[in-house]
Design an enzyme around this catalytic site. Sequence first.
Site, mmCIF file in Angstrom:
data_model
loop_
_atom_site.group_PDB
_atom_site.id
_atom_site.type_symbol
_atom_site.label_atom_id
_atom_site.label_comp_id
_atom_site.label_asym_id
_atom_site.label_seq_id
_atom_site.Cartn_x
_atom_site.Cartn_y
_atom_site.Cartn_z
ATOM 1 C CB CYS A 2 48.700 44.653 45.315
ATOM 2 S SG CYS A 2 49.480 43.120 44.854
ATOM 3 N NE ARG A 27 42.972 46.341 47.613
ATOM 4 C CZ ARG A 27 42.467 46.370 46.389
ATOM 5 N NH1 ARG A 27 41.256 46.817 46.207
ATOM 6 N NH2 ARG A 27 43.169 45.953 45.369
ATOM 7 C CD1 TRP A 74 46.552 38.208 48.490
ATOM 8 C CD2 TRP A 74 46.675 37.822 46.290
ATOM 9 N NE1 TRP A 74 45.818 37.084 48.214
ATOM 10 C CE2 TRP A 74 45.877 36.812 46.876
ATOM 11 C CE3 TRP A 74 46.889 37.778 44.913
ATOM 12 C CZ2 TRP A 74 45.296 35.795 46.142
ATOM 13 C CZ3 TRP A 74 46.306 36.753 44.175
ATOM 14 C CH2 TRP A 74 45.527 35.776 44.802
ATOM 15 C CG ASN A 100 48.182 47.446 43.357
ATOM 16 O OD1 ASN A 100 49.159 47.211 44.047
ATOM 17 N ND2 ASN A 100 47.077 47.994 43.831
ATOM 18 N N GLY A 101 49.034 44.663 39.894
ATOM 19 C CA GLY A 101 48.770 44.116 38.558
ATOM 20 C C GLY A 101 49.829 43.097 38.181
ATOM 21 C CD GLU A 484 27.528 33.609 48.517
ATOM 22 O OE1 GLU A 484 28.153 33.232 47.516
ATOM 23 O OE2 GLU A 484 27.989 34.431 49.328
ATOM 24 C CE LYS A 488 30.622 34.259 51.633
ATOM 25 N NZ LYS A 488 30.230 34.783 50.402
ATOM 26 C CD GLU A 491 34.447 33.459 51.033
ATOM 27 O OE1 GLU A 491 35.296 33.974 50.318
ATOM 28 O OE2 GLU A 491 33.257 33.814 51.031
ATOM 29 C CG HIS A 507 22.801 11.823 38.190
ATOM 30 N ND1 HIS A 507 22.291 10.813 37.421
ATOM 31 C CD2 HIS A 507 21.753 12.618 38.510
ATOM 32 C CE1 HIS A 507 20.990 10.992 37.254
ATOM 33 N NE2 HIS A 507 20.630 12.079 37.914
ATOM 34 C CE LYS A 606 34.846 42.854 49.866
ATOM 35 N NZ LYS A 606 33.827 41.783 50.026
HETATM 36 O O1 M6R Z 1 34.075 42.465 43.540
HETATM 37 P P1 M6R Z 1 33.417 41.310 42.849
HETATM 38 O O2 M6R Z 1 31.996 41.136 43.256
HETATM 39 O O3 M6R Z 1 33.556 41.370 41.355
HETATM 40 O O4 M6R Z 1 34.210 40.048 43.338
HETATM 41 C C1 M6R Z 1 33.959 38.781 42.804
HETATM 42 C C2 M6R Z 1 34.436 37.701 43.733
HETATM 43 O O5 M6R Z 1 35.830 37.769 43.886
HETATM 44 C C3 M6R Z 1 33.785 37.820 45.097
HETATM 45 O O6 M6R Z 1 32.395 37.793 44.993
HETATM 46 C C4 M6R Z 1 34.241 36.675 46.037
HETATM 47 O O7 M6R Z 1 33.827 35.450 45.541
HETATM 48 C C5 M6R Z 1 33.668 36.919 47.426
HETATM 49 N N1 M6R Z 1 34.406 37.938 48.089
HETATM 50 C C6 M6R Z 1 33.646 35.672 48.248
HETATM 51 O O8 M6R Z 1 32.967 35.893 49.440
#
Ligand code: M6R
Length: 611
Positions: A2, A27, A74, A100-101, A484, A488, A491, A507, A606
Site C-alpha cells: 500500500c 510498489r 494491496w 498502510n499495515g 535468484e 526472477k 515472479e 535425491h 515492491k
Molecule cells: O526491500 P527488501 O530487499 O527487504 O525486499 C525483500 C524482498 O521482498 C525482495 O527482495 C523481493 O524478493 C524482490 N523484489 C524480488 O525480485
Amino acid sequence: MCGIVGYIGDGNARKIILDGLKRLEYRGYDSSGVAIVKNGRIVVEKTVGRIANLEEKIISLPFDGNVGIGHTRWATHGAPSDANAHPHMNGDGSIAVVHNGIIENYVELQEWLREKHGVVFKSETDSEVIAHLIGVFYKDKGSLLEAVYQAVSMMRGAYAVCAVAAAEPDKIVAVRKDTPLIAGIGEDCNFLASDIPALLKYVKKIYLIENNETVMVEKNRITIFDEGRKRVRRDVFNVTWNADAAEKDGYDHFMHKEIHEQPKGIFETLRRRLDENGLICLDGISLTKEDLFGINKIYLVACGTAYHAGLVGKYAIEKFAGIPVETDIASEFRYRDPFVDDRTLFICVSQSGETLDTMAALREAKRKGARILSVVNVVGSSIARESDDVFYTWAGPEIAVASTKAYTTQLVCMYLLALYMGYTKGVLPEGEYRRIIEELRETPEKLEKFLENEGSILKLAKKLYKKEQAFFIGRGPDCGVSYEGSLKLKEISYINSFAIAAGELKHGTIALIEEGSLVVALATQDRLFKKMLSNIQEVKARGAYVIGIAKESNHEIEQHADYVIYIPETADEVTPLLAVAPLQLLAYHIAKLRGCDIDKPKNLAKSVTVE
Ligand code: M6R
C-alpha cells in the site's frame, strides 16, 4: 504494498495526490482512492484496478480542493474491491482515513464499535475500524489530533495512518508504528507519504517520522509529537535522488533499465568504499579490529532476492574472513529463537529498508545482544535507522518489483565486508585481498560489455518462452545465483520454476525431469566445473534441454549443454556478479514475449511491509 500520499496547500490536491500515487504504482496495488476536504465536507472516490481508472472516475466530478489524502491498496483483509479500497470513512462521513499495515485486533475493535456505538461496517477491511474509532473520539474531543491519539491507544499492529476531518480542513494528522511514513516540506504547502518517490517531484526536504510518533501537517507547519505527546525536534533529511532517476529513460520497463544500470551501481558502491590506495575503507561504520576479533558468528538475514544475496555472502565471508555464517530467511529467524548473543554480528540485507519481517528479525537479534549491521539501499529507511551501522548499496532508486541492481550491489557489499574482515583480522593475505579487489573493480566494465550482447539472449528467449516449467541448478556460490535466477523467472513470467543445489537433484527432484524439461545449469566455478558437467549429463540423459552458464575459457561445456552463455573471465569468488545478468535478461525477455506486466507482476509488491 500500500502507498499513502497526503497534501495540504494552495494547489489542486486531487492532481498532486494522483501524481504521487502514480509514482507509487511500482510498489504494487490493486485499488486506489482519494479523499478531498472542501467546504466542510469530505468527498471520497475509490475504485478497484489501476489509478488510471480512478482518474477517469473523478475527472468530471467536482473534486477540487486544497487538502486531501490518497491511497493505493494491496489487499490483505478482504478482496480487491471498490468497497475495500481506501480512504475509509466513519458513519457520518466526517472523518476519512488511509492506512498502510495491519490492525491485529480489528475483530475486537469491530465488536466494540458495533456494540457500543452501533457502527455498521461497509468493507471487509481491518482499516475501516480506524475511521470509526477516530469518529467516535472526535465527537467527544472535537479535535482530530486528540481523536487520533485516543484511537491509536486502542489499536494493536502495524500502521501508518493519515486522517482528515471535515470540520478541520487546515490539517492532516498522521501516525506511524512499524510502517514507513514521511512528511515533505514544501513552500506554502506540505505533504505526507509512505515513500520518498511519491514526493520527489515536489520536495527534496523531508522529515522521517519515527515509530510511535504522531505528526500534524498544516499548510505552513509540520509538528511532530512523540509517544508521550511532547513536541519533537527533527532534523531535515535532504533527499539526494532526483525525479529523473525514477523515470524509464527510453526503456520499455524499469526492470530492463535497472538491469542495464548494474555496472553503474556496482561502480558507485565500490567507489564509495575504496580509498586512493585501492584498499577498502568502512568510513562511518564503527566495527573496530577488536570488535571483529570478538565476533564468533554472523547471521545474514533477509527476504527474497536480498536473502539470495546473503546466500552468496555466506561463501564470501566464510572463505575470506573465516567466520561461520548462517544465512536465514527473516520470517523464519524471527520465530525460531536463534542462538544469538553479544558476540554475534547480525547483518540484515534489504533494498527498501522497510521489509517488516527483516525489521522484526533485526529487533529480535538486537534484543538478544547482537550488533546490527544493515546493507540497505534506501537512505534513512527504518532498517537503516534501527541498525548500529549501515553499509549502503548505491544502486539508486529501484522501481521494478523484480529486484536486479539492488541484488548486484548487495553482492558487492558482501564481498567488501568479507574482504575487509579477513584482511583486518589477518586471515586473508594481502596478495589475495588485492587480487579480489582488482577483480571487483573490473566487474562494471565486463558487465557493461556483456549486456551489449543482449540480442543473443532475446533469441534464446524466443525459443523458450512457451515453456511452463524450469529448473535452475548450481553448486557453491552458483547455487545462490540459481535461486535468484529462478525467482526472477517465476515472479515476472509466471513460469513454474525452481532452483536446487545441483548435487541434490538425484535425491528427488530429478524425478521431474523429462523430455524437453528446461534446465539452466550454472557452471562458473572452476573447482566444481566437472561436477556440474556430470549433473548436466544426468539431466540430459533424461531428455532435458540444458542452458549452461560458464566462463569463456570453459568450452568443454559445449559438449554437454544444448546452449551455452559465456560470461567474461573472472575469479570464481565473484562470478555471481556476472552470472546473474543472463538470468535476469532471460527472465525479462521471456516475460515480455509472454505479454506479462513486467514491472508490476500480479500479487506482488515492491516493499513488503506486512507479515
Ligand atoms: O526491500 P527488501 O530487499 O527487504 O525486499 C525483500 C524482498 O521482498 C525482495 O527482495 C523481493 O524478493 C524482490 N523484489 C524480488 O525480485
